[in-house]
Scaffold this motif. Structure first.
Motif, mmCIF file in Angstrom:
data_model
loop_
_atom_site.group_PDB
_atom_site.id
_atom_site.type_symbol
_atom_site.label_atom_id
_atom_site.label_comp_id
_atom_site.label_asym_id
_atom_site.label_seq_id
_atom_site.Cartn_x
_atom_site.Cartn_y
_atom_site.Cartn_z
ATOM 1 N N GLY A 156 1.009 -1.207 -0.085
ATOM 2 C CA GLY A 156 0.087 -0.072 0.096
ATOM 3 C C GLY A 156 0.966 1.244 -0.010
ATOM 4 O O GLY A 156 2.223 1.206 0.123
ATOM 5 N N PRO A 157 0.219 2.279 -0.194
ATOM 6 C CA PRO A 157 0.963 3.543 -0.461
ATOM 7 C C PRO A 157 1.707 4.021 1.015
ATOM 8 O O PRO A 157 2.952 4.523 0.948
ATOM 9 N N GLY A 158 1.151 3.857 2.200
ATOM 10 C CA GLY A 158 1.997 4.236 3.313
ATOM 11 C C GLY A 158 3.179 3.191 3.345
ATOM 12 O O GLY A 158 4.273 4.016 3.786
ATOM 13 N N LEU A 159 3.115 2.022 3.445
ATOM 14 C CA LEU A 159 4.198 1.057 3.263
ATOM 15 C C LEU A 159 5.367 1.614 2.443
ATOM 16 O O LEU A 159 6.442 1.654 2.473
ATOM 17 N N ALA A 160 4.763 1.766 1.147
ATOM 18 C CA ALA A 160 5.448 1.964 -0.033
ATOM 19 C C ALA A 160 6.552 3.212 0.211
ATOM 20 O O ALA A 160 7.634 3.255 0.126
ATOM 21 N N ILE A 161 5.624 4.251 0.996
ATOM 22 C CA ILE A 161 6.621 5.542 1.122
ATOM 23 C C ILE A 161 7.783 5.445 2.150
ATOM 24 O O ILE A 161 8.758 5.760 2.076
ATOM 25 N N LYS A 162 7.333 4.489 3.083
ATOM 26 C CA LYS A 162 8.534 4.276 4.148
ATOM 27 C C LYS A 162 9.634 3.580 3.522
ATOM 28 O O LYS A 162 10.819 3.489 3.728
ATOM 29 N N ILE A 163 9.047 2.443 2.513
ATOM 30 C CA ILE A 163 10.154 1.767 1.874
ATOM 31 C C ILE A 163 11.296 2.668 1.054
ATOM 32 O O ILE A 163 12.246 2.586 1.261
ATOM 33 N N VAL A 164 10.563 3.511 0.297
ATOM 34 C CA VAL A 164 11.120 4.357 -0.542
ATOM 35 C C VAL A 164 12.284 5.361 0.330
ATOM 36 O O VAL A 164 13.360 5.556 -0.054
ATOM 37 N N ASP A 165 11.628 5.817 1.473
ATOM 38 C CA ASP A 165 12.388 6.654 2.323
ATOM 39 C C ASP A 165 13.777 5.904 2.964
ATOM 40 O O ASP A 165 14.769 6.499 2.937
ATOM 41 N N THR A 166 13.470 4.413 3.188
ATOM 42 C CA THR A 166 14.506 3.970 3.787
ATOM 43 C C THR A 166 15.735 3.560 2.738
ATOM 44 O O THR A 166 16.468 3.601 2.904
ATOM 45 N N PHE A 167 15.042 3.212 1.396
ATOM 46 C CA PHE A 167 16.040 2.939 0.474
ATOM 47 C C PHE A 167 16.913 4.138 0.083
ATOM 48 O O PHE A 167 18.232 3.811 -0.235
ATOM 49 N N LEU A 168 16.339 5.470 -0.038
ATOM 50 C CA LEU A 168 16.975 6.640 -0.496
ATOM 51 C C LEU A 168 17.852 6.992 0.424
ATOM 52 O O LEU A 168 18.936 7.768 0.243
ATOM 53 N N ASN A 169 17.669 6.605 1.960
ATOM 54 C CA ASN A 169 18.303 7.154 2.740
ATOM 55 C C ASN A 169 19.434 6.495 3.531
ATOM 56 O O ASN A 169 20.157 6.634 4.415
ATOM 57 N N THR A 170 19.641 5.105 3.039
ATOM 58 C CA THR A 170 20.523 4.164 3.425
ATOM 59 C C THR A 170 21.596 4.338 2.556
ATOM 60 O O THR A 170 21.530 4.052 1.266
ATOM 61 N N GLU A 171 23.037 4.301 3.103
ATOM 62 C CA GLU A 171 24.097 4.100 2.292
ATOM 63 C C GLU A 171 24.518 2.676 2.136
ATOM 64 O O GLU A 171 24.591 1.875 3.083
ATOM 65 N N PHE A 172 25.391 2.568 1.010
ATOM 66 C CA PHE A 172 26.327 1.348 0.960
ATOM 67 C C PHE A 172 27.218 1.242 2.140
ATOM 68 O O PHE A 172 27.810 2.044 2.422
ATOM 69 N N SER A 173 27.473 0.137 2.714
ATOM 70 C CA SER A 173 28.138 0.125 4.003
ATOM 71 C C SER A 173 29.600 -0.061 3.571
ATOM 72 O O SER A 173 30.538 0.259 4.270
ATOM 73 N N GLY A 174 29.870 -0.600 2.282
ATOM 74 C CA GLY A 174 31.341 -0.318 1.577
ATOM 75 C C GLY A 174 32.100 -1.449 2.499
ATOM 76 O O GLY A 174 33.501 -1.462 2.210
ATOM 77 N N GLU A 175 31.455 -2.249 3.250
ATOM 78 C CA GLU A 175 32.309 -3.332 3.634
ATOM 79 C C GLU A 175 32.891 -4.189 2.403
ATOM 80 O O GLU A 175 32.386 -4.516 1.583
#
Length: 142
Positions: A111-130
């Motif tokens: 649903g749209p509520g969850l989708a927006i939270k997923i998008v937010d998480t995806f866009l604001n999480t950086e690659f760990s670089g490990e």
């Protein structure tokens, strides 16, 4: 800049994501589709993938009915790492571990509520670089 693409099954959810991006002043480019008439998702996966390959866009968001078909099409392209995410844990993990550059969503799955939270998480999480994660990404690219 974020590249957006969808088929008819993802059109409504894409409108919600556009509203989210506008509200946060996140630049995006919409590669279609532009209504809910039946279209073929590989066309839009390719447009978004090319925008990322060329450097025009940094990341992409693709949406079809399930997220599966459009992600398969995107993953055929060199340098594209598309991940179907149905929750925030997966969105965070795919950025941290896989340095995914395309988020795939199912317009008929989340649903749209969850989708927006997923998008937010995806866009604001950086690659760990490990090193172990980079090694695995290199193997995928090879």
């Amino acid at each position: 800049m974020i590249a957006l693409g969808c088929d008819h099954g993802g059109f409504e959810l894409k409108q919600e994501i556009i509203a989210y991006l506008k509200a946060r002043k996140i630049e995006y480019k919409d590669f279609g589709c532009y209504d809910n008439k039946s279209v073929d998702y590989p066309v839009y996966a390719k447009l978004v993938g090319k925008a990322i390959q060329s450097g025009e866009c940094e990341k992409g968001i693709l949406i079809c009915g399930t997220g599966i078909g459009i992600s398969i099409a995107a993953n055929k392209m060199k340098g594209i790492r598309a991940a179907v995410c149905t929750d925030c844990f997966c969105a965070e993990a795919t950025r941290l571990h896989n340095d995914s550059n395309v988020l795939a969503l199912g317009g008929r799955v989340v649903g749209p509520g969850l989708a927006i939270k997923i998008v937010d998480t995806f866009l604001n999480t950086e690659f760990s670089g490990e090193e172990r994660h980079q090694r695995r990404i290199n193997q995928i690219e090879d």
